[in-house]
Enzyme design. Sequence first.
Site, PDB file in Angstrom:
ATOM      1  N   SER A 149      54.374  45.341 -14.430  1.00  9.96           N
ATOM      2  CA  SER A 149      53.821  46.263 -13.623  1.00  9.96           C
ATOM      3  C   SER A 149      55.009  47.123 -12.797  1.00  9.96           C
ATOM      4  O   SER A 149      55.943  47.204 -13.273  1.00  9.96           O
ATOM      5  CB  SER A 149      52.606  45.911 -12.739  1.00  9.96           C
ATOM      6  OG  SER A 149      51.946  46.936 -12.298  1.00  9.96           O
ATOM      7  N   HIS A 174      52.107  48.415 -17.098  1.00  7.73           N
ATOM      8  CA  HIS A 174      51.047  49.385 -16.275  1.00  7.73           C
ATOM      9  C   HIS A 174      51.760  50.744 -16.311  1.00  7.73           C
ATOM     10  O   HIS A 174      52.822  50.924 -15.483  1.00  7.73           O
ATOM     11  CB  HIS A 174      50.677  48.695 -15.071  1.00  7.73           C
ATOM     12  CG  HIS A 174      50.059  47.688 -15.189  1.00  7.73           C
ATOM     13  ND1 HIS A 174      49.730  46.675 -14.188  1.00  7.73           N
ATOM     14  CD2 HIS A 174      49.172  47.044 -15.978  1.00  7.73           C
ATOM     15  CE1 HIS A 174      49.117  45.596 -14.429  1.00  7.73           C
ATOM     16  NE2 HIS A 174      48.723  45.830 -15.676  1.00  7.73           N
ATOM     17  N   ASP A 212      47.031  40.710 -12.468  1.00  9.17           N
ATOM     18  CA  ASP A 212      46.556  40.893 -14.030  1.00  9.17           C
ATOM     19  C   ASP A 212      47.644  40.044 -14.855  1.00  9.17           C
ATOM     20  O   ASP A 212      48.726  40.372 -14.672  1.00  9.17           O
ATOM     21  CB  ASP A 212      46.867  42.490 -14.245  1.00  9.17           C
ATOM     22  CG  ASP A 212      46.448  42.903 -15.798  1.00  9.17           C
ATOM     23  OD1 ASP A 212      45.745  42.240 -16.265  1.00  9.17           O
ATOM     24  OD2 ASP A 212      46.990  43.737 -16.366  1.00  9.17           O
TER      25      ASP A 212
END
Length: 359
Positions: free
Chosen positions: A179, A205, A301
């Site tokens: 991310s 992401h 995540d």
Amino acid sequence: MADKIKVMIVDDSALVRQVVAQALASDPGIEVTDVASDPIFALQKMKVRWPDVLVIDIEMPRMDGITFLKKIMAEHPTPTVICSSLAEKGAQATFEALAAGAVSIITKPKIGLKSFLEDASNDIVQAVRSAARANLRALSASANPAINRPKLSADAMLSTGSHRALERTTDQLVAIGTSTGGTQALEAVLTRLPATAPGIVIVQHMPEKFTAMFAERLDGLCQIEVREARNGDRVLPGLALIAPGGRHMMLKRNGAQYVVDVADGPLINRHKPSVDVLFRSVAKFAGANALGIIMTGMGDDGARGMKEMHDAGAKTIAQDESSCVVFGMPKEAIKLGGVDQTMPLQQIPGAIVGYGKSC
């Protein structure tokens, strides 16, 4: 009480400055201390008070955002969030900004700007909080947000039917999740892989419409082929598939082949694509035939998915704290006991190559 994160917004649109400031004001841990209509005014104000985080546009009068960012990073490195148009020109400039040291991206459309920014207020808050925690030294080599979305698990995307993971075979693959800071980290890893590297599936992401350009940019730099994943794509040696922004990507088995399933769905761990969705599908369909790598990023995540990969027999690696821009996702995966080994970013390409040779 912890000090508030001091933010300066630099954008030539008064509407953007107003709406972004309103979004940030919803978080008691963030304070917008200054706004400026262009970088020249911003630099004047920064002589008096330097912010903890900058939120800047790319296309501005008198000095563009890229030039401004490079000047800031050379003089006083400051975590910076890019607030950029979805237009192709804006997207290309955004990648230049990320290469220059920006931490993350907020996208803004040309039409319906006010309603979009209001709807994206949680993303704006998250981006600023993530930037405030960024390790800028890693780019160059924990409070909860006030606005919460329901946090769904990857169960919302994955079928619950029983499926026996494959025993170890010669069909190996690598799954990577990342991310904040991930665009730079992925470039550092993928550009060092030979054309014979194992097939790779990636969740980064990133906003919708940016992933195709990101993949195209990497493809021009790498020996392996890199492209945005399409539904039904086969996972092949020498190919890296990046999940499209705004869509989930899952691994499936089609006879003797691995393929990807690209599908819409709810936000998982407040993300789409979600690393957990990918990793848990890899655990289910590849089992011991996979290498899982979790890299820089805020939040958790991918942590549960990596634990499932580990328990299914996959080898798992987490990027170490010193080389992460934000040591969030790797930290959570380590806490769950799903990580076999931690290593600095520069060692990850070698680990992938070594894994491919051991297959």
